[in-house]
Design an enzyme around this catalytic site. Sequence first.
Site, PDB file in Angstrom:
ATOM      1  CB  THR A  97      52.171  73.572 -57.110  1.00  0.00           C
ATOM      2  OG1 THR A  97      51.137  73.338 -56.153  1.00  0.00           O
ATOM      3  CG2 THR A  97      53.492  73.062 -56.540  1.00  0.00           C
ATOM      4  CE  LYS A 172      51.328  71.301 -52.947  1.00  0.00           C
ATOM      5  NZ  LYS A 172      50.540  71.844 -54.056  1.00  0.00           N
ATOM      6  CE  LYS A 240      53.611  71.402 -61.529  1.00  0.00           C
ATOM      7  NZ  LYS A 240      53.108  72.444 -60.576  1.00  0.00           N
TER       8      LYS A 240
END
Length: 291
Positions: A97, A172, A240
Amino acid sequence: MAKVAFLGLGVMGGPMARHLAAKGHEVTVYNRTEDKARAWVSAHGGRSAATPAEAARGQEIVFACVGNDDDLRSVTTGPDGAFAAMGRGTVFVDHTTASAEVARELSGAAHEGGFGFVDAPVSGGQAGAENGVLTVMCGGDPETYARVEPVIQSYARACRLMGPAGAGQLTKMVNQICIAGLVQGLAEGIHFGKRAGLDIEAVLDVIAKGAAGSWQMENRGKTMNRNTFDFGFAVDWMRKDLSIVLAEARHNKALLPTTALIDQFYAEVQTMGGGRWDTSSLIARLERDRS
């Protein structure tokens, strides 16, 4: 069956590589901590490599699942990176990711090197990786994607091409925006129910069958009620991911006031010592200092 490499054997990458081996693919693994790579080979076969370049040399497909943009650049274009060893016509599949920017950057570098690139972040968490039922969101050109999709199915329940390079990462981001909102709503609902003196497990059992039902409710509601968070997707990693989301929003001018607020709620959880707690720990900040 394909000759493949897998770079990064963390809680997601290790099980994904295991599923590739179990399906009969010839797997070479690399991990920054070499002992982990050797232990993986001892358990699942294949071989380990000392560098990403060594792992990538001679492979048809190279997979990666590492921590962030910098880690990804390190294993691709950094010293001893995989890109220097990849042959023409091969494909690099990135399950990290990361930002859409780095996906486009690496896609361009792969094109110059004569090989393909697919950004393919996943959803489903550690349990999804362990059980081979991840959802994979991909960005790249259709021909390249078609070549790797059957191999990705080794550990996927759903896999789809969402658009050109970067589209997987953008999808995502949508996923993480939705999860953050769902978890906060669930946390507030459970907290409210407790204060109202309701039987929370009974409440969750009823409302999960209606319009409020969700994966988060089914899989995290009861543990949230018990204030149990020592599993799952860590708050540190969610922060994050949300930093990537908010940076992209500044770029494309999307308005994400709720996401920005929940990111700060996660920051509070971190100050409570919950950096490694599951993301469902948002309820902990509501429950603290309350009888």
